[in-house]
Design an enzyme around this catalytic site. Structure first.
Site, PDB file in Angstrom:
ATOM      1  NE  ARG A  20      24.980 -14.386 -31.716  1.00 14.35           N
ATOM      2  CZ  ARG A  20      25.224 -13.182 -32.591  1.00 14.35           C
ATOM      3  NH1 ARG A  20      24.206 -12.532 -33.019  1.00 14.35           N
ATOM      4  NH2 ARG A  20      26.497 -12.837 -32.755  1.00 14.35           N
TER       5      ARG A  20
ATOM      6  CG  ASN B 275      24.972 -22.022 -21.227  1.00 15.67           C
ATOM      7  OD1 ASN B 275      24.961 -20.910 -20.883  1.00 15.67           O
ATOM      8  ND2 ASN B 275      26.281 -22.536 -20.743  1.00 15.67           N
TER       9      ASN B 275
ATOM     10  CG  HIS C  56      16.990 -19.510 -20.607  1.00 17.96           C
ATOM     11  ND1 HIS C  56      17.870 -19.014 -19.855  1.00 17.96           N
ATOM     12  CD2 HIS C  56      16.009 -19.608 -19.828  1.00 17.96           C
ATOM     13  CE1 HIS C  56      17.568 -18.501 -18.910  1.00 17.96           C
ATOM     14  NE2 HIS C  56      16.500 -18.765 -18.702  1.00 17.96           N
TER      15      HIS C  56
ATOM     16  CB  CYS D  53       1.194 -25.338 -41.631  1.00 15.57           C
ATOM     17  SG  CYS D  53       2.070 -24.676 -40.575  1.00 15.57           S
TER      18      CYS D  53
ATOM     19  N   GLY E 230      29.446 -21.052 -13.753  1.00 14.48           N
ATOM     20  CA  GLY E 230      29.646 -20.142 -14.567  1.00 14.48           C
ATOM     21  C   GLY E 230      28.130 -19.269 -14.769  1.00 14.48           C
TER      22      GLY E 230
ATOM     23  CB  SER F 279      25.770 -13.643 -13.427  1.00 14.78           C
ATOM     24  OG  SER F 279      24.522 -13.563 -14.120  1.00 14.78           O
TER      25      SER F 279
ATOM     26  CB  ALA G 181      34.008 -23.666 -16.138  1.00 14.48           C
TER      27      ALA G 181
HETATM   28  P1  NAD Z   1      26.173 -14.488 -17.357  1.00 20.35           P
HETATM   29  O1  NAD Z   1      26.627 -13.796 -18.753  1.00 20.35           O
HETATM   30  O2  NAD Z   1      24.964 -13.434 -16.804  1.00 20.35           O
HETATM   31  O3  NAD Z   1      26.909 -14.479 -16.360  1.00 20.35           O
HETATM   32  C1  NAD Z   1      28.376 -15.281 -16.808  1.00 20.35           C
HETATM   33  C2  NAD Z   1      28.979 -15.710 -15.166  1.00 20.35           C
HETATM   34  O4  NAD Z   1      29.952 -16.517 -15.732  1.00 20.35           O
HETATM   35  C3  NAD Z   1      29.488 -14.571 -14.803  1.00 20.35           C
HETATM   36  O5  NAD Z   1      29.091 -14.490 -13.434  1.00 20.35           O
HETATM   37  C4  NAD Z   1      31.269 -14.778 -15.052  1.00 20.35           C
HETATM   38  O6  NAD Z   1      31.820 -14.227 -13.816  1.00 20.35           O
HETATM   39  C5  NAD Z   1      31.266 -16.171 -14.804  1.00 20.35           C
HETATM   40  N1  NAD Z   1      32.442 -16.778 -15.881  1.00 20.35           N
HETATM   41  C6  NAD Z   1      33.316 -16.187 -16.914  1.00 20.35           C
HETATM   42  N2  NAD Z   1      34.050 -16.657 -17.197  1.00 20.35           N
HETATM   43  C7  NAD Z   1      33.993 -17.939 -16.565  1.00 20.35           C
HETATM   44  C8  NAD Z   1      34.902 -19.285 -16.403  1.00 20.35           C
HETATM   45  N3  NAD Z   1      35.805 -19.449 -17.148  1.00 20.35           N
HETATM   46  N4  NAD Z   1      34.336 -20.317 -15.611  1.00 20.35           N
HETATM   47  C9  NAD Z   1      33.338 -20.139 -14.756  1.00 20.35           C
HETATM   48  N5  NAD Z   1      32.677 -18.811 -14.689  1.00 20.35           N
HETATM   49  C10 NAD Z   1      32.834 -17.774 -15.549  1.00 20.35           C
HETATM   50  O7  NAD Z   1      25.248 -15.706 -17.768  1.00 20.35           O
HETATM   51  P2  NAD Z   1      23.957 -16.422 -17.192  1.00 20.35           P
HETATM   52  O8  NAD Z   1      23.864 -16.523 -15.665  1.00 20.35           O
HETATM   53  O9  NAD Z   1      24.249 -17.801 -17.810  1.00 20.35           O
HETATM   54  O10 NAD Z   1      23.028 -15.636 -17.625  1.00 20.35           O
HETATM   55  C11 NAD Z   1      22.692 -15.331 -18.811  1.00 20.35           C
HETATM   56  C12 NAD Z   1      21.581 -15.761 -19.819  1.00 20.35           C
HETATM   57  O11 NAD Z   1      21.891 -15.323 -21.266  1.00 20.35           O
HETATM   58  C13 NAD Z   1      21.159 -17.069 -19.808  1.00 20.35           C
HETATM   59  O12 NAD Z   1      19.795 -16.977 -19.683  1.00 20.35           O
HETATM   60  C14 NAD Z   1      21.559 -17.794 -20.979  1.00 20.35           C
HETATM   61  O13 NAD Z   1      20.417 -18.442 -21.302  1.00 20.35           O
HETATM   62  C15 NAD Z   1      21.854 -16.656 -21.755  1.00 20.35           C
HETATM   63  N6  NAD Z   1      23.117 -16.827 -22.512  1.00 20.35           N
HETATM   64  C16 NAD Z   1      23.568 -18.165 -23.133  1.00 20.35           C
HETATM   65  C17 NAD Z   1      24.755 -18.433 -23.738  1.00 20.35           C
HETATM   66  C18 NAD Z   1      25.121 -19.529 -24.444  1.00 20.35           C
HETATM   67  O14 NAD Z   1      24.154 -20.326 -24.780  1.00 20.35           O
HETATM   68  N7  NAD Z   1      26.387 -19.894 -24.519  1.00 20.35           N
HETATM   69  C19 NAD Z   1      25.598 -17.212 -23.595  1.00 20.35           C
HETATM   70  C20 NAD Z   1      25.150 -16.159 -23.296  1.00 20.35           C
HETATM   71  C21 NAD Z   1      23.995 -15.855 -22.758  1.00 20.35           C
END
Ligand code: NAD
Length: 238
Positions: free
Chosen positions: A69, A101, A118, A148, A185, A187, A229
């Protein structure tokens, strides 16, 4: 409050602004999402790689997974939206950023992140000796605690973990006093983080959503911009 939400939103009109960021912000940089088509959890079982039980059973396997990752994130670059947010924050000291994120992309663009709900792929944690920054390369600098010799685990909230109460408390305080709340960005489907959206609304913030798609929380927002975004952050705010 006399602030206007028009096609150019003047952040200086709000005493406090919170940007609430999700995986959609990083998706445009090429960071793989966890859910949906091509998402990581369609290829791997979280029970094998992203929970404390998996780590206890096979720490090397779980750490290998997280190194992959980290390496994937390092091949990605922040986009114009990340840099626009850093610029807005430099101009508006009461602009706070709360992210779900774990990838550190905002920080790489110079954004000060007030709360990583997170955790972060770039920190490790020893149950006894606490946090160690580990941000130099894709590979972990060490997998064992130097104090440790216990296995270090990534300082992220895995499935079945409790959230970090201190971080959630800080985020809640910032949101409770925000005059403008901007979701970018997310959900709004991952709890308890998603509870911050109705909290902001109840606290009386003006509400803006940036997401190309409608979400479970869209009805709570005064304006929903169906934009990626990068476009929204470079055009909507001054
Ligand atoms: P999610 O995957 O549930 O939702 C992502 C959202 O982003 C969707 O609603 C989608 O329509 C939208 N989206 C897609 N492309 C976009 C763009 N170009 N501009 C704006 N919006 C856009 O993500 P979430 O709501 O953050 O929840 C997911 C969970 O998983 C979180 O808890 C997070 O910690 C984790 N996660 C983190 C990462 C990371 O660190 N990059 C990646 C995936 C998941």
């Amino acid at each position: 409050m006399n602030a206007h939400i028009t096609n150019t939103i003047k952040l200086a009109e709000f005493s406090s602004v919170v940007f609430f960021v999700g995986a959609g912000m990083s998706a445009e940089s090429g960071v793989p999402t966890y859910r949906g088509a091509g998402g990581i959890w369609t290829q791997y079982r979280y029970q094998d790689f992203a929970c404390q039980r998996a780590f206890d059973a096979d720490p090397q396997g779980v750490l290998d997974f997280h190194e992959v990752r980290r390496e994937a994130v390092l091949t990605c670059k922040p986009h114009a939206g990340h840099y626009a947010l850093a610029k807005l924050q430099a101009a508006h000291p009461r602009l706070h950023v709360i992210t779900q994120n774990i990838d550190g992309m905002l920080q790489r663009a110079g954004v000060h992140v007030d709360a990583e709900l997170h955790g972060s792929l770039w920190r490790m944690r020893c149950a006894k000796h606490g946090i160690r920054e580990d941000a130099a390369t894709g590979q972990f600098s060490t997998r064992r605690c130097p104090d440790c010799d216990a296995w270090l685990r990534p300082d992220i909230t895995w499935f079945e973990d409790a959230v970090n109460e201190d971080v959630f408390t800080k985020a809640g305080e910032l949101i409770a006093t925000a005059e403008l709340f901007i979701s970018v960005g997310t959900s709004a489907a991952v709890y308890p983080a998603a509870n911050f959206i109705p909290l902001a609304r109840r606290a009386g913030a003006r509400m803006i959503e940036i997401n190309p798609e409608r979400t479970e929380a869209s009805t709570l927002f005064e304006r929903c911009y169906a934009l990626p975004a990068s476009e929204a952050l470079t055009t909507l705010f001054v």
